[in-house]
Design an enzyme around this catalytic site. Structure first.
Site, PDB file in Angstrom:
ATOM      1  N   GLU A  34      33.814  46.121  52.595  1.00  0.00           N
ATOM      2  CA  GLU A  34      34.429  46.167  51.263  1.00  0.00           C
ATOM      3  C   GLU A  34      35.937  45.975  51.345  1.00  0.00           C
ATOM      4  O   GLU A  34      36.538  45.286  50.522  1.00  0.00           O
ATOM      5  CB  GLU A  34      34.095  47.491  50.569  1.00  0.00           C
ATOM      6  CG  GLU A  34      32.646  47.624  50.121  1.00  0.00           C
ATOM      7  CD  GLU A  34      32.256  46.579  49.082  1.00  0.00           C
ATOM      8  OE1 GLU A  34      33.140  46.078  48.367  1.00  0.00           O
ATOM      9  OE2 GLU A  34      31.056  46.259  48.995  1.00  0.00           O
ATOM     10  N   CYS A 195      24.769  28.271  34.381  1.00  0.00           N
ATOM     11  CA  CYS A 195      24.095  29.041  33.328  1.00  0.00           C
ATOM     12  C   CYS A 195      22.586  28.822  33.311  1.00  0.00           C
ATOM     13  O   CYS A 195      21.823  29.724  32.939  1.00  0.00           O
ATOM     14  CB  CYS A 195      24.691  28.690  31.963  1.00  0.00           C
ATOM     15  SG  CYS A 195      26.437  29.145  31.782  1.00  0.00           S
TER      16      CYS A 195
END
Length: 354
Positions: A34, A195
């Site tokens: 992270e 999309c």
């Protein structure tokens, strides 16, 4: 929205990228990954992560790692302060917590360099705590999903945080957070979003109104500051070695490499050299480099010394650089340089001084 979360998790189960820190839940691996992934693309992070874990397999190894090794392991990832804070956090865990990792979001926030995003990521993935991670990818997904324009102000980001917290599932909070970030990185991309492959297409207001590319609005840019710097290369020609110093001020503070001087400091150096049988040579060519919102135009200033110790120590001490000075051979210089700016400077020097 419950069905929306289910669709997202089902998509993540089938399409998540196979990353080395996702193979099994390991708090140390999650924490390192992270921190590395902040402001750095995964194509760079993945090989660096594997090398880092191989060399420093435990939090104890990280805590006691010497500075030069840490610099080399972090080389190419940028923002070296992250590595220093990661090590400070490891030292705190070893010395104050006896090697025991924090077990909650609030406990992780006490670790040096561990902000809200990193703490939320670790707490949700490793401890299944119901706390949302909000990064640029998540902001983009939510902005399009809800057709939100106010996403960069403090109130806008607080609203997004509250929204994501409200839909995060209690049973799979870590997977949900990773799914949101994965969706933003691979499907709901900044440009050319896919999309037609998005599991949330039917719930997306921006898609429904055919205005996906309008969200989120562009983030207000900070005004760029133009800076002129010289990379000072102190060269002992007889041994073909170069002086490295620990920078204690200005750009790239706390890193080791060539002294970085302003034009005024170079003029001061020229005055110093008048009293010594030495000269300074300034390259006519320059190179550019960017650090956050600073645009740096840099040239190389070269000083040839006849003694590795006396001359160089005198020069560098007068410029405010403290001992010790590390002399590095030409063949090892690039490997030892941890910053891109230093490497650019040395390549420019090498082109002119074979």
């Amino acid at each position: 929205m419950h069905s929306c979360v289910e669709k997202l998790l089902k998509w993540y189960d089938n399409h998540q990228r196979l990353l080395p820190w996702r193979q099994e839940i390991n708090i140390y691996h999650t924490w390192v990954s992270e921190v590395m992934s902040q402001q750095t693309v995964l194509a760079v992070v993945v090989p660096k992560f594997s090398e880092f874990i191989q060399q420093l397999p435990t939090v104890y190894d990280l805590a006691k790692c010497d500075e030069e090794t840490l610099r080399q392991l972090w080389s190419g990832l940028g923002y070296y302060a992250r590595a220093r804070n990661l090590q400070k956090g490891a030292q705190m865990i070893v010395e104050q917590l006896h090697g025991r990792f924090p077990q909650s979001y609030n406990e992780w926030l006490k670790i040096p360099g561990c902000g809200t995003y990193t703490a939320a990521a670790i707490a949700s993935i490793c401890h299944r705590e119901k706390v949302a991670c909000v990064d640029g990818n998540v902001i983009r997904v939510v902005s399009r999903l809800l057709a939100l324009s106010d996403v960069w102000s403090k109130s806008g980001q607080s609203a997004i945080q509250a929204y994501v917290n409200s839909i995060i599932p209690p049973k799979r909070p870590g997977d949900f957070n990773q799914a949101m970030m994965e969706l933003g990185a691979t499907i709901c991309r900044k440009s050319n979003p896919l999309c037609d492959r998005c599991p949330l297409q039917q719930s997306c207001l921006a898609f429904t109104h055919n205005c996906v590319v309008q969200y989120p609005p562009k983030k207000p840019r900070r005004t760029s500051i133009n800076i002129e710097l010289f990379a000072l290369i102190v060269w002992h020609r007889q041994t073909d070695t170069f002086a490295f110093v620990k920078r204690t001020k200005g750009f790239l503070k706390h890193t080791i490499g060539f002294p970085l001087l302003s034009p005024d400091e170079v003029s001061e150096l020229e005055s110093i050299l008048h009293s010594l049988p030495l000269q300074i040579f300034k390259s006519t060519d320059s190179f550019s480099h960017t650090i956050t919102h600073h645009r740096i135009s840099s040239r190389v200033a070269i000083v040839q010394v006849t003694q590795e110790s006396t001359d160089a120590v005198l020069i560098l001490q007068k410029l405010g650089f403290l001992a010790p000075i590390d002399w590095v051979s030409r063949s090892k210089t690039i490997a030892k340089l941890a910053t891109t700016l230093d490497k650019k400077a040395f390549r420019l020097f090498s082109m002119q001084n074979q």
